[in-house]
Design an enzyme around this catalytic site. Sequence first.
Site, PDB file in Angstrom:
ATOM      1  CD  GLU A   1      -1.614   2.383   1.821  1.00 24.14           C
ATOM      2  OE1 GLU A   1      -2.396   3.347   1.729  1.00 24.14           O
ATOM      3  OE2 GLU A   1      -0.514   2.477   2.403  1.00 24.14           O
ATOM      4  CD  GLU A   2       2.521   3.324   3.905  1.00 23.69           C
ATOM      5  OE1 GLU A   2       2.537   4.364   3.216  1.00 23.69           O
ATOM      6  OE2 GLU A   2       1.992   3.261   5.022  1.00 23.69           O
TER       7      GLU A   2
END
Length: 337
Positions: A201-202
Amino acid sequence: MNNNFLNNLLNSISVSGYEEQVQDIVEEEMKDYVDEVRRDEMQNVTCVINPNSDIRIMLSAHADEIGLMISNIREDGRLQVIDRGGIVPSTYPGHAISIKTSKGIVYGVVEAYRELFKEKDLGTKQFLIDIGAKDREDALSYVSIGDPIVLDTTIRKLANDKFTARALDDRLGVYIIMEAIKRAKKQGCTVGVYAASTTGEETTKTGAYWTSTRINPSMAIVVDVTYTSDCSGMDPAEMGTVLLGGGPVLCNSPIVVKALNTKMEECAKTAGIQIQREAASRLSYTDGDKIHFSNQGVPTVLVSIPLRYMHMPAEVADEKDVEGCIELISQFLIKYK
């Protein structure tokens, strides 16, 4: 609070792209509580109950954290790095770090000197990591190109049910969705629930997209952290008033289905859970954005955990908010028809 499970999650090194350790912890914890545990090529882990149900509710929280990755080793044995995710560069110089290697954890320090802090565009290009190596050959006996790095921090209890750790964003969300699916199953949930601990996600958000396309959910509940307005530097005019300890946060966002927010509010009222609201002008900048646009479109609701000091070495959350999120989601799952 299941402190053993939560602490195991928080003590893992799960830099984006290196989530295997944290996913092993999830899989080991959940194998006896759910009907199926699925793990794909990108290390996304999905825990399933009632897989034969026509209704498929996806719970999503990301397992990865921000950090660094070794990109080069100089002749003098110093390590050079690139970032993985939205780090705050000025928080790294002078800080102790942990490197996850094939041989175990190696410790080091990000070099710091007074002139470095005068750099206008301080970034990872200026970082040098000292692990005590004599030269490049010696360094290579301890670490390898590509090894992930995190700040060497601790988990601490604070006053009034607060606690602090590195990267509560968003392993705290993983903890919440896994505890929620356990609770929902125990209380007789009949719909299909797919609790997904997603990767990347990052950096890329591919994990949530892959997982959603394979589940093809009827709807999705995304759990991530959100900024509180009760700490320095935050302006409630931008997102609304969000307080630590004030309860789960629902988002007024263009990607959130308003009817699902309403159902969440009804569940919260019935269960006596205090909730808060935040505002988003466009996307949510969570995995919800990718899930919402997957398949033929997935109705999505975002449940956020109030968090102070996001992406800093020590983030702060409140146990009451964690419990509120678990109970809210489990009640939604039990009552969903």
